[in-house]
Design a protein around this motif. Structure first.
Motif, PDB file in Angstrom:
ATOM      1  N   ARG A 245      77.824  27.711 -61.415  1.00  0.00           N
ATOM      2  CA  ARG A 245      78.118  28.705 -62.446  1.00  0.00           C
ATOM      3  C   ARG A 245      77.620  28.265 -63.823  1.00  0.00           C
ATOM      4  NH1 ARG A 245      84.216  30.542 -63.502  1.00  0.00           N
ATOM      5  NH2 ARG A 245      83.914  31.838 -61.677  1.00  0.00           N
ATOM      6  N   CYS A 246      77.978  27.036 -64.250  1.00  0.00           N
ATOM      7  CA  CYS A 246      77.667  26.617 -65.623  1.00  0.00           C
ATOM      8  C   CYS A 246      76.661  25.465 -65.697  1.00  0.00           C
ATOM      9  CB  CYS A 246      78.954  26.232 -66.357  1.00  0.00           C
ATOM     10  SG  CYS A 246      79.776  24.775 -65.683  1.00  0.00           S
ATOM     11  N   ARG A 247      76.202  24.965 -64.554  1.00  0.00           N
ATOM     12  CA  ARG A 247      75.193  23.892 -64.469  1.00  0.00           C
ATOM     13  C   ARG A 247      75.674  22.556 -65.054  1.00  0.00           C
ATOM     14  NH1 ARG A 247      73.440  27.644 -61.688  1.00  0.00           N
ATOM     15  NH2 ARG A 247      71.348  28.442 -61.784  1.00  0.00           N
ATOM     16  N   THR A 248      76.988  22.317 -65.065  1.00  0.00           N
ATOM     17  CA  THR A 248      77.528  21.033 -65.497  1.00  0.00           C
ATOM     18  C   THR A 248      77.412  20.039 -64.350  1.00  0.00           C
ATOM     19  OG1 THR A 248      79.130  22.165 -66.892  1.00  0.00           O
ATOM     20  CG2 THR A 248      79.598  19.875 -66.365  1.00  0.00           C
ATOM     21  N   GLN A 249      76.997  18.801 -64.651  1.00  0.00           N
ATOM     22  CA  GLN A 249      76.883  17.796 -63.597  1.00  0.00           C
ATOM     23  C   GLN A 249      78.269  17.359 -63.157  1.00  0.00           C
ATOM     24  OE1 GLN A 249      74.410  14.433 -64.427  1.00  0.00           O
ATOM     25  NE2 GLN A 249      74.470  13.731 -62.332  1.00  0.00           N
ATOM     26  N   LEU A 250      78.478  17.326 -61.832  1.00  0.00           N
ATOM     27  CA  LEU A 250      79.773  16.975 -61.268  1.00  0.00           C
ATOM     28  C   LEU A 250      79.784  15.562 -60.692  1.00  0.00           C
ATOM     29  CD1 LEU A 250      80.348  20.334 -59.379  1.00  0.00           C
ATOM     30  CD2 LEU A 250      81.279  19.679 -61.595  1.00  0.00           C
ATOM     31  N   PHE A 251      78.770  15.236 -59.864  1.00  0.00           N
ATOM     32  CA  PHE A 251      78.716  13.941 -59.182  1.00  0.00           C
ATOM     33  C   PHE A 251      77.298  13.418 -59.134  1.00  0.00           C
ATOM     34  CE2 PHE A 251      82.020  16.070 -56.343  1.00  0.00           C
ATOM     35  CZ  PHE A 251      83.099  15.496 -56.968  1.00  0.00           C
ATOM     36  N   ARG A 252      77.201  12.117 -58.899  1.00  0.00           N
ATOM     37  CA  ARG A 252      75.992  11.466 -58.395  1.00  0.00           C
ATOM     38  C   ARG A 252      76.445  10.901 -57.063  1.00  0.00           C
ATOM     39  NH1 ARG A 252      71.016  10.670 -59.492  1.00  0.00           N
ATOM     40  NH2 ARG A 252      70.000   8.673 -59.256  1.00  0.00           N
ATOM     41  N   TYR A 253      75.760  11.268 -55.967  1.00  0.00           N
ATOM     42  CA  TYR A 253      76.267  11.057 -54.616  1.00  0.00           C
ATOM     43  C   TYR A 253      75.188  10.467 -53.721  1.00  0.00           C
ATOM     44  CZ  TYR A 253      78.425  12.317 -50.128  1.00  0.00           C
ATOM     45  OH  TYR A 253      78.961  12.287 -48.866  1.00  0.00           O
ATOM     46  N   ARG A 254      75.586   9.549 -52.830  1.00  0.00           N
ATOM     47  CA  ARG A 254      74.658   8.981 -51.838  1.00  0.00           C
ATOM     48  C   ARG A 254      74.704   9.867 -50.596  1.00  0.00           C
ATOM     49  NH1 ARG A 254      77.502   3.947 -52.609  1.00  0.00           N
ATOM     50  NH2 ARG A 254      78.035   4.098 -50.431  1.00  0.00           N
ATOM     51  N   LYS A 255      73.697  10.724 -50.448  1.00  0.00           N
ATOM     52  CA  LYS A 255      73.673  11.700 -49.358  1.00  0.00           C
ATOM     53  C   LYS A 255      72.790  11.229 -48.224  1.00  0.00           C
ATOM     54  CE  LYS A 255      72.696  16.587 -48.467  1.00  0.00           C
ATOM     55  NZ  LYS A 255      72.382  16.319 -47.098  1.00  0.00           N
ATOM     56  N   GLY A 256      73.263  11.415 -47.017  1.00  0.00           N
ATOM     57  CA  GLY A 256      72.474  11.113 -45.824  1.00  0.00           C
ATOM     58  C   GLY A 256      71.966  12.393 -45.200  1.00  0.00           C
ATOM     59  N   GLY A 257      70.800  12.343 -44.594  1.00  0.00           N
ATOM     60  CA  GLY A 257      70.250  13.511 -43.921  1.00  0.00           C
ATOM     61  C   GLY A 257      69.592  14.479 -44.880  1.00  0.00           C
ATOM     62  N   LYS A 258      69.007  15.534 -44.288  1.00  0.00           N
ATOM     63  CA  LYS A 258      68.268  16.495 -45.105  1.00  0.00           C
ATOM     64  C   LYS A 258      68.875  17.887 -45.070  1.00  0.00           C
ATOM     65  CE  LYS A 258      65.038  16.905 -41.299  1.00  0.00           C
ATOM     66  NZ  LYS A 258      63.698  16.750 -40.854  1.00  0.00           N
ATOM     67  N   GLY A 259      70.068  18.017 -44.515  1.00  0.00           N
ATOM     68  CA  GLY A 259      70.725  19.321 -44.438  1.00  0.00           C
ATOM     69  C   GLY A 259      71.432  19.696 -45.724  1.00  0.00           C
ATOM     70  N   ALA A 260      72.134  20.804 -45.666  1.00  0.00           N
ATOM     71  CA  ALA A 260      72.888  21.294 -46.821  1.00  0.00           C
ATOM     72  C   ALA A 260      74.085  20.385 -47.094  1.00  0.00           C
ATOM     73  CB  ALA A 260      73.375  22.718 -46.546  1.00  0.00           C
ATOM     74  N   LEU A 261      74.577  20.427 -48.319  1.00  0.00           N
ATOM     75  CA  LEU A 261      75.737  19.628 -48.702  1.00  0.00           C
ATOM     76  C   LEU A 261      76.997  20.382 -48.300  1.00  0.00           C
ATOM     77  CD1 LEU A 261      76.546  17.012 -50.244  1.00  0.00           C
ATOM     78  CD2 LEU A 261      76.964  18.503 -52.173  1.00  0.00           C
ATOM     79  N   VAL A 262      77.671  19.897 -47.271  1.00  0.00           N
ATOM     80  CA  VAL A 262      78.869  20.536 -46.757  1.00  0.00           C
ATOM     81  C   VAL A 262      80.106  19.777 -47.205  1.00  0.00           C
ATOM     82  CG1 VAL A 262      80.091  21.199 -44.645  1.00  0.00           C
ATOM     83  CG2 VAL A 262      77.615  21.421 -44.776  1.00  0.00           C
ATOM     84  N   LYS A 263      80.000  18.439 -47.242  1.00  0.00           N
ATOM     85  CA  LYS A 263      81.132  17.600 -47.618  1.00  0.00           C
ATOM     86  C   LYS A 263      80.636  16.389 -48.380  1.00  0.00           C
ATOM     87  CE  LYS A 263      80.894  15.546 -43.055  1.00  0.00           C
ATOM     88  NZ  LYS A 263      80.024  16.493 -42.399  1.00  0.00           N
ATOM     89  N   CYS A 264      81.518  15.848 -49.218  1.00  0.00           N
ATOM     90  CA  CYS A 264      81.236  14.620 -49.963  1.00  0.00           C
ATOM     91  C   CYS A 264      82.327  13.621 -49.642  1.00  0.00           C
ATOM     92  CB  CYS A 264      81.244  14.871 -51.477  1.00  0.00           C
ATOM     93  SG  CYS A 264      79.811  15.687 -52.094  1.00  0.00           S
ATOM     94  N   PHE A 265      81.969  12.513 -48.999  1.00  0.00           N
ATOM     95  CA  PHE A 265      82.939  11.449 -48.794  1.00  0.00           C
ATOM     96  C   PHE A 265      83.175  10.766 -50.131  1.00  0.00           C
ATOM     97  CE2 PHE A 265      81.122  11.868 -44.504  1.00  0.00           C
ATOM     98  CZ  PHE A 265      82.293  12.068 -43.801  1.00  0.00           C
ATOM     99  N   ILE A 266      84.437  10.591 -50.497  1.00  0.00           N
ATOM    100  CA  ILE A 266      84.793  10.060 -51.808  1.00  0.00           C
ATOM    101  C   ILE A 266      84.249   8.652 -52.003  1.00  0.00           C
ATOM    102  CG2 ILE A 266      86.761   9.421 -53.275  1.00  0.00           C
ATOM    103  CD1 ILE A 266      88.229  11.823 -52.070  1.00  0.00           C
ATOM    104  N   GLU A 267      84.190   7.858 -50.931  1.00  0.00           N
ATOM    105  CA  GLU A 267      83.689   6.483 -51.065  1.00  0.00           C
ATOM    106  C   GLU A 267      82.182   6.421 -51.337  1.00  0.00           C
ATOM    107  OE1 GLU A 267      83.403   5.712 -46.240  1.00  0.00           O
ATOM    108  OE2 GLU A 267      85.102   4.956 -47.369  1.00  0.00           O
ATOM    109  N   ARG A 268      81.461   7.517 -51.123  1.00  0.00           N
ATOM    110  CA  ARG A 268      80.016   7.537 -51.390  1.00  0.00           C
ATOM    111  C   ARG A 268      79.659   8.092 -52.767  1.00  0.00           C
ATOM    112  NH1 ARG A 268      76.971   9.720 -46.001  1.00  0.00           N
ATOM    113  NH2 ARG A 268      77.650   8.093 -44.569  1.00  0.00           N
TER     114      ARG A 268
END
Length: 83
Positions: free
Chosen positions: A19-42
């Motif tokens: 909605r407002c383009r504010t940065q929320l996280f910097r996240y270590r993502k695995g795989g190339k699919g859509a972002l469905v969940k964020c593990f808090i430890e990552r």
């Protein structure tokens, strides 16, 4: 089921509010699919004041959940953008 690897992948992505383009996280993502969940430890950097609420517009972008016994945020569809 197996727990996610806590060290996780090396690729880091930035997660923004749709909605407002504010940065929320910097996240270590695995795989190339859509972002469905964020593990808090990552989460590398967390820019939110309240969990799952955008600091810019106050919109809720995720829900807290336990996935495979590990705390995570389940993203609500269309509320976040990944770059």
């Amino acid at each position: 089921m197996a727990r996610p690897n806590p060290k996780g992948p090396q690729r880091k992505v930035d997660i923004y509010c749709a909605r407002c383009r504010t940065q929320l996280f910097r996240y270590r993502k695995g795989g190339k699919g859509a972002l469905v969940k964020c593990f808090i430890e990552r989460i590398v950097e967390d820019y939110t004041d309240t969990p799952c609420v955008c600091p810019g517009c106050g919109a809720e972008f995720a829900r807290q959940a336990l996935i495979r016994g590990v705390p995570a945020y389940k993203m609500i569809g269309g509320k976040v953008i990944v770059k």
